[in-house]
Design a protein around this motif. Structure first.
Motif, PDB file in Angstrom:
ATOM      1  N   UNK A   1       0.849  -1.180   0.000  1.00  0.00           N
ATOM      2  CA  UNK A   1       0.000   0.000   0.000  1.00  0.00           C
ATOM      3  C   UNK A   1       0.895   1.244   0.000  1.00  0.00           C
ATOM      4  N   UNK A   2       0.562   2.206  -0.846  1.00  0.00           N
ATOM      5  CA  UNK A   2       1.325   3.459  -0.889  1.00  0.00           C
ATOM      6  C   UNK A   2       0.383   4.647  -0.672  1.00  0.00           C
ATOM      7  N   UNK A   3       0.994   5.811  -0.477  1.00  0.00           N
ATOM      8  CA  UNK A   3       0.221   7.013  -0.200  1.00  0.00           C
ATOM      9  C   UNK A   3      -0.021   7.241   1.274  1.00  0.00           C
ATOM     10  N   UNK A   4       0.588   6.409   2.112  1.00  0.00           N
ATOM     11  CA  UNK A   4       0.391   6.513   3.554  1.00  0.00           C
ATOM     12  C   UNK A   4       1.388   7.476   4.198  1.00  0.00           C
ATOM     13  N   UNK A   5       2.545   7.668   3.537  1.00  0.00           N
ATOM     14  CA  UNK A   5       3.574   8.586   4.019  1.00  0.00           C
ATOM     15  C   UNK A   5       3.992   9.482   2.864  1.00  0.00           C
ATOM     16  N   UNK A   6       5.000  10.293   3.076  1.00  0.00           N
ATOM     17  CA  UNK A   6       5.434  11.195   2.011  1.00  0.00           C
ATOM     18  C   UNK A   6       6.043  10.409   0.855  1.00  0.00           C
TER      19      UNK A   6
ATOM     20  N   UNK B   1       8.457   6.979   1.046  1.00  0.00           N
ATOM     21  CA  UNK B   1       8.042   5.710   0.452  1.00  0.00           C
ATOM     22  C   UNK B   1       8.965   5.282  -0.680  1.00  0.00           C
ATOM     23  N   UNK B   2       9.525   6.223  -1.410  1.00  0.00           N
ATOM     24  CA  UNK B   2      10.493   5.856  -2.447  1.00  0.00           C
ATOM     25  C   UNK B   2      11.752   5.261  -1.829  1.00  0.00           C
ATOM     26  N   UNK B   3      12.186   5.806  -0.710  1.00  0.00           N
ATOM     27  CA  UNK B   3      13.336   5.234  -0.012  1.00  0.00           C
ATOM     28  C   UNK B   3      13.020   3.821   0.480  1.00  0.00           C
TER      29      UNK B   3
END
Length: 332
Positions: free
Chosen positions: A139-144, A148-150
């Motif tokens: 799941x993405x969009x939960x943090x900056x 999330x890329x890191x």
């Protein structure tokens, strides 16, 4: 006429389960059991997710309560059009009776995509890599975006770039963030990004699909069979994530996919082994063997033996038998 029975269930998650839009504390649903005049039995499951356009658990329960113990489904099914999960459950149970509880056989093992809710949960990533999963979903969009890329970089390093990755935004990204993701994952082992923008922004997602090489998949945008048909008619250039248990009709979905399901990824609605077996059995009949099945969710739950323990591959005989389903029914 069929004898109609139903039971409510509630499952606890092993920890906090959330996407970028909502969090889940419990999983509530209904198991249904049908029996025909010859004593043949079929099971179905109502596994609603309101944010995906389904009815609520309470409304499904209310309708189930109103049906009575003897039901003429040729009359009732059209009346369930506004209750997609309940209709799917009834049609699945009827289909199980017609097949006498026999599932289609797999020609070869079918990969399962394991869900890890948080990109930063490296312990779960390591566990699934140790089990030899070939596909992982996050799941993405939960943090900056930067955070999330890191985290994605760490996952790829840990997996040595040998595992296919799916990224699910649940429609929560804005255009700038979606572009940031697509710029970064080009050339990485990312199979697709799922529903980057909200429902209603399909034109914008089509533009993104034309500008970047990574596939995009519609999920929330194809809640119903009618939605799926509309976007297939408009030749959406990417994939469709199909949650059979939310689709509204086994018969209608089967008809829509009768010409081929190569553009579809079949996915869990967080069901028990009843709903999972029906949904995966449907997927086998439609596509035989396609992209990894999105049913690697059982480790999300605190209980065991309520869902299918599939591991990294669906094996021959991996779906629940009629006896297994009867046992689960009796224990609920």
């Amino acid at each position: 006429m069929h004898r109609f029975q139903y039971k409510a269930y509630r499952r606890s998650f092993a920890g906090t389960f959330a996407n970028a839009r909502e969090s889940f504390a419990k999983r509530e649903g209904l198991m249904i059991r049908l029996e025909d005049r010859d004593g043949r039995v079929g099971f179905g499951e109502v596994a609603p997710i309101v944010s995906f356009g389904s009815e609520s658990f309470a409304s499904a329960f209310s309708v189930a309560e109103s049906l009575g113990e003897q039901v003429a489904f040729e009359r009732v099914l059209p009346e369930l059009a506004g209750y997609p999960c309940l209709r799917w459950a009834c049609e699945s149970a009827l289909d199980m009776i017609a097949r006498e509880g026999v599932w289609e056989e797999l020609e070869k093992p079918w990969p399962i995509c394991g869900l890890v809710a948080d990109l930063g949960d490296l312990a779960s990533v390591e566990e699934k890599l140790g089990m030899h999963y070939q596909c992982l979903k996050f799941k993405i969009g939960k943090k900056s975006l930067i955070e999330e890329l890191k985290a994605l970089d760490r996952v790829i390093e840990l997996s040595e770039g040998k595992v296919q990755i799916r990224l699910d935004a649940n429609g929560t990204l804005d255009m700038r963030t979606a572009i940031g993701w697509l710029e970064r994952v080009a050339g990485l082992p990312v199979e697709f990004i799922e529903q980057p923008l909200p429902v209603g922004a399909e034109v914008e997602m089509r533009r993104l699909s034309a500008d970047f090489p990574t596939l995009l998949a519609l999920d929330e945008s194809v809640d119903s069979v009618d939605d799926l048909k509309r976007w297939r008619d408009q030749q959406w250039p990417g994939l469709y994530v199909i949650k059979p248990s939310l689709s509204g009709s086994l018969l209608a979905l089967g008809e829509e996919l009768s010409g081929g399901a190569g553009d579809c990824v079949f996915s869990s609605s967080l069901e028990t082994k009843i709903g999972e077996s029906n949904a995966i059995g449907f997927a086998i009949r439609q596509s035989g063997h396609g992209r990894a099945l999105g049913f690697g969710v059982e480790r999300l739950f605190a209980d065991r033996n309520v869902g299918l323990e599939l591991g990294p591959f669906l094996q021959k005989g991996g779906l629940a038998s009629s006896d297994d389903l009867e046992s689960l029914w009796n224990l609920t």
